[in-house]
Design a protein around this motif. Structure first.
Motif, PDB file in Angstrom:
ATOM      1  N   ARG A  25      -4.970 -24.423  15.625  1.00  0.00           N
ATOM      2  CA  ARG A  25      -3.578 -24.702  15.978  1.00  0.00           C
ATOM      3  C   ARG A  25      -2.670 -23.897  15.059  1.00  0.00           C
ATOM      4  O   ARG A  25      -3.109 -23.346  14.057  1.00  0.00           O
ATOM      5  N   ARG A  89       5.892 -25.242  21.932  1.00  0.00           N
ATOM      6  CA  ARG A  89       4.804 -26.171  22.229  1.00  0.00           C
ATOM      7  C   ARG A  89       3.486 -25.418  22.197  1.00  0.00           C
ATOM      8  O   ARG A  89       3.447 -24.223  22.438  1.00  0.00           O
ATOM      9  N   GLN A  90       2.428 -26.151  21.923  1.00  0.00           N
ATOM     10  CA  GLN A  90       1.086 -25.576  21.971  1.00  0.00           C
ATOM     11  C   GLN A  90       0.126 -26.640  22.468  1.00  0.00           C
ATOM     12  O   GLN A  90       0.346 -27.832  22.251  1.00  0.00           O
ATOM     13  N   ALA A  91      -0.894 -26.192  23.165  1.00  0.00           N
ATOM     14  CA  ALA A  91      -1.897 -27.112  23.698  1.00  0.00           C
ATOM     15  C   ALA A  91      -3.203 -26.366  23.860  1.00  0.00           C
ATOM     16  O   ALA A  91      -3.219 -25.177  24.188  1.00  0.00           O
ATOM     17  N   GLY A  92      -4.291 -27.076  23.624  1.00  0.00           N
ATOM     18  CA  GLY A  92      -5.608 -26.483  23.809  1.00  0.00           C
ATOM     19  C   GLY A  92      -5.841 -26.110  25.267  1.00  0.00           C
ATOM     20  O   GLY A  92      -5.366 -26.792  26.178  1.00  0.00           O
ATOM     21  N   LEU A  98      -5.781 -21.427  22.856  1.00  0.00           N
ATOM     22  CA  LEU A  98      -4.573 -22.188  22.585  1.00  0.00           C
ATOM     23  C   LEU A  98      -3.454 -21.620  23.452  1.00  0.00           C
ATOM     24  O   LEU A  98      -3.188 -20.415  23.414  1.00  0.00           O
ATOM     25  N   GLU A 107       5.085 -17.898  28.295  1.00  0.00           N
ATOM     26  CA  GLU A 107       3.890 -18.715  28.069  1.00  0.00           C
ATOM     27  C   GLU A 107       2.737 -17.764  27.763  1.00  0.00           C
ATOM     28  O   GLU A 107       2.513 -16.809  28.500  1.00  0.00           O
TER      29      GLU A 107
END
Length: 135
Positions: A25, A89-92, A98, A107
């Motif tokens: 992350r 924002r970040q998300a797996g 990531l 994005e």
């Protein structure tokens, strides 16, 4: 034959380092120059490599909008990206990447292997850091 293919898939998705389990992350701060810097953190909280310029990571996006699919050269004009661009924002993404939503509205998806290489100073611009304007 399938064992070799399976090993190649694991290498490509996990970077050969168990990246899927790492859950990399990003954490941000302002650098000495006041521009956003990011640190790549592993699941155990340890930093991976050194700080990365938020701007440089944004430019290292490998999507088809930002890079030529055939040459790998930048299609994105670096002057169109604000110097203070930040991840919002970040998300797996699966066990291999990531996803990042940027303050400029873009994005990006960065594989764990790519994030690790950029943080370790091994990869930024490796696929053509120069701007190749669309024709």
């Amino acid at each position: 034959a399938y064992d070799g293919l399976a090993a190649a898939v694991v290498e490509a998705t996990e970077g050969g380092r168990g990246a899927g389990a790492e859950g990399l992350r990003l954490v941000g701060a302002d650098g000495d120059d006041g521009k956003p810097e990011l640190t790549v953190l592993a699941a155990n909280g340890e930093a991976v490599g050194g700080p990365v310029s938020s701007f440089d990571l944004r430019l290292d996006c490998r999507c088809a909008e930002c890079r030529s699919e055939s040459s790998g050269l930048l299609k994105l004009d670096p002057s169109s990206v604000p110097a203070g661009v930040r991840p919002l924002r970040q998300a797996g993404v699966g066990n291999y990447a990531l996803g990042v939503s940027w303050s400029d509205g873009h994005e990006s998806v960065y594989t764990f292997r790519q994030l690790r290489a950029v943080a370790e100073g091994r990869e930024f611009g490796a696929r053509g850091g120069s701007f190749d304007p669309p024709r």
